[in-house]
Design a protein around this motif. Sequence first.
Motif, PDB file in Angstrom:
ATOM      1  N   ARG A 152      28.175 124.054  24.151  1.00 34.85           N
ATOM      2  CA  ARG A 152      27.089 125.016  24.342  1.00 34.85           C
ATOM      3  C   ARG A 152      26.759 125.256  25.821  1.00 34.85           C
ATOM      4  NH1 ARG A 152      22.753 125.792  19.990  1.00 34.85           N
ATOM      5  NH2 ARG A 152      23.978 125.807  18.095  1.00 34.85           N
ATOM      6  N   VAL A 153      27.589 124.766  26.720  1.00 33.78           N
ATOM      7  CA  VAL A 153      27.418 125.087  28.140  1.00 33.78           C
ATOM      8  C   VAL A 153      27.973 126.490  28.341  1.00 33.78           C
ATOM      9  CG1 VAL A 153      28.051 124.492  30.514  1.00 33.78           C
ATOM     10  CG2 VAL A 153      27.561 122.672  28.858  1.00 33.78           C
ATOM     11  N   ARG A 154      27.154 127.372  28.879  1.00 29.57           N
ATOM     12  CA  ARG A 154      27.527 128.783  29.011  1.00 29.57           C
ATOM     13  C   ARG A 154      27.244 129.297  30.419  1.00 29.57           C
ATOM     14  NH1 ARG A 154      28.440 127.957  24.079  1.00 29.57           N
ATOM     15  NH2 ARG A 154      27.313 128.781  22.307  1.00 29.57           N
ATOM     16  N   MET A 155      27.987 130.344  30.787  1.00 28.56           N
ATOM     17  CA  MET A 155      27.661 131.128  31.976  1.00 28.56           C
ATOM     18  C   MET A 155      27.093 132.441  31.475  1.00 28.56           C
ATOM     19  SD  MET A 155      29.927 132.295  35.273  1.00 28.56           S
ATOM     20  CE  MET A 155      29.893 130.675  36.034  1.00 28.56           C
ATOM     21  N   CYS A 156      26.076 132.943  32.133  1.00 29.75           N
ATOM     22  CA  CYS A 156      25.471 134.205  31.736  1.00 29.75           C
ATOM     23  C   CYS A 156      26.552 135.277  31.623  1.00 29.75           C
ATOM     24  CB  CYS A 156      24.421 134.621  32.757  1.00 29.75           C
ATOM     25  SG  CYS A 156      23.666 136.228  32.385  1.00 29.75           S
ATOM     26  N   LEU A 166      22.535 125.528  29.247  1.00 34.01           N
ATOM     27  CA  LEU A 166      22.860 124.900  27.972  1.00 34.01           C
ATOM     28  C   LEU A 166      22.176 125.728  26.902  1.00 34.01           C
ATOM     29  CD1 LEU A 166      24.170 122.463  26.513  1.00 34.01           C
ATOM     30  CD2 LEU A 166      21.938 121.354  26.641  1.00 34.01           C
ATOM     31  N   ASP A 167      22.956 126.271  25.984  1.00 34.35           N
ATOM     32  CA  ASP A 167      22.409 127.093  24.905  1.00 34.35           C
ATOM     33  C   ASP A 167      21.753 126.175  23.878  1.00 34.35           C
ATOM     34  OD1 ASP A 167      21.830 128.774  22.821  1.00 34.35           O
ATOM     35  OD2 ASP A 167      23.867 129.542  22.587  1.00 34.35           O
ATOM     36  N   THR A 168      20.432 126.131  23.900  1.00 35.70           N
ATOM     37  CA  THR A 168      19.688 125.278  22.969  1.00 35.70           C
ATOM     38  C   THR A 168      19.154 126.070  21.778  1.00 35.70           C
ATOM     39  OG1 THR A 168      17.660 125.585  24.252  1.00 35.70           O
ATOM     40  CG2 THR A 168      19.017 123.651  24.784  1.00 35.70           C
ATOM     41  N   SER A 169      19.549 127.340  21.669  1.00 43.32           N
ATOM     42  CA  SER A 169      19.085 128.148  20.539  1.00 43.32           C
ATOM     43  C   SER A 169      19.681 127.608  19.244  1.00 43.32           C
ATOM     44  CB  SER A 169      19.470 129.623  20.728  1.00 43.32           C
ATOM     45  OG  SER A 169      20.875 129.785  20.641  1.00 43.32           O
ATOM     46  N   ARG A 170      18.969 127.764  18.152  1.00 44.14           N
ATOM     47  CA  ARG A 170      19.434 127.231  16.871  1.00 44.14           C
ATOM     48  C   ARG A 170      20.812 127.791  16.479  1.00 44.14           C
ATOM     49  NH1 ARG A 170      16.473 124.715  12.593  1.00 44.14           N
ATOM     50  NH2 ARG A 170      14.659 125.074  13.908  1.00 44.14           N
ATOM     51  N   PRO A 171      21.010 129.119  16.571  1.00 50.68           N
ATOM     52  CA  PRO A 171      22.328 129.630  16.176  1.00 50.68           C
ATOM     53  C   PRO A 171      23.413 129.447  17.240  1.00 50.68           C
ATOM     54  CG  PRO A 171      20.912 131.464  16.786  1.00 50.68           C
ATOM     55  CD  PRO A 171      20.065 130.212  16.825  1.00 50.68           C
ATOM     56  N   GLY A 172      23.027 129.066  18.458  1.00 49.54           N
ATOM     57  CA  GLY A 172      24.016 128.900  19.522  1.00 49.54           C
ATOM     58  C   GLY A 172      24.592 130.219  19.984  1.00 49.54           C
ATOM     59  N   ALA A 173      23.765 131.254  20.008  1.00 51.68           N
ATOM     60  CA  ALA A 173      24.252 132.603  20.325  1.00 51.68           C
ATOM     61  C   ALA A 173      23.683 133.156  21.631  1.00 51.68           C
ATOM     62  CB  ALA A 173      23.902 133.542  19.172  1.00 51.68           C
TER      63      ALA A 173
END
Length: 198
Positions: A152-156, A166-173
């Motif tokens: 879930r490590v993302r670049m904008c 780190l994308d901490t959203s429930r769906p990971g989106a």
Amino acid sequence: MTLATGMRLVGLDGQSFRFDAGTLCLELLLTGGEGELSKWERLHTPGDLADWIPNSRAGLGDLVQVSAGELAATLRLRAALQRLAATAASGSRAFSAADLSALNEAAAAPPPVPVIGPALERGWASPVTGAQFLSMVARDAVEVFGGPALDRVRMCGGERCLLLFLDTSRPGARRWCSMDRCGNRHKLRTRRDRHPAG
């Protein structure tokens, strides 16, 4: 100990927006970096780091005392974290052994010591050293890069946006540093592409 959930950033265009890096180790990347990131450098003196820490999600307040050597160690760890996060965000797991070693070295130091006060409030034994703060950051990074959160490590997804989170959203989106900034710009571009003027 109240933890911050994001920081107010100002882009080179002067736009102010709220950004949540999702985790302490990626929040440290907001202090600047090498190469193109050097134009956002905030850590020139030990005092700069000591002033930044209370605004982070570390929850240490203004207890941290930073030496020149600890500032140099912070810059080394930050550079390693930047490379690790960019590699992870690209979908690769080809991490540099030197970067992992830098992370392990910082994590090996004792972290801040939690204490409880007479009113049963939680806090930290004072003073907290820069090395203890770095240990806290590095241990957070070990959890991120050595566990399920790594995916879930993302670049904008915004054009020319280098913010990592780190994308901490429930769906990971999560795709954007901020819906108020890059997310909104993408929506406007999409709308213009669908409905070109005249």
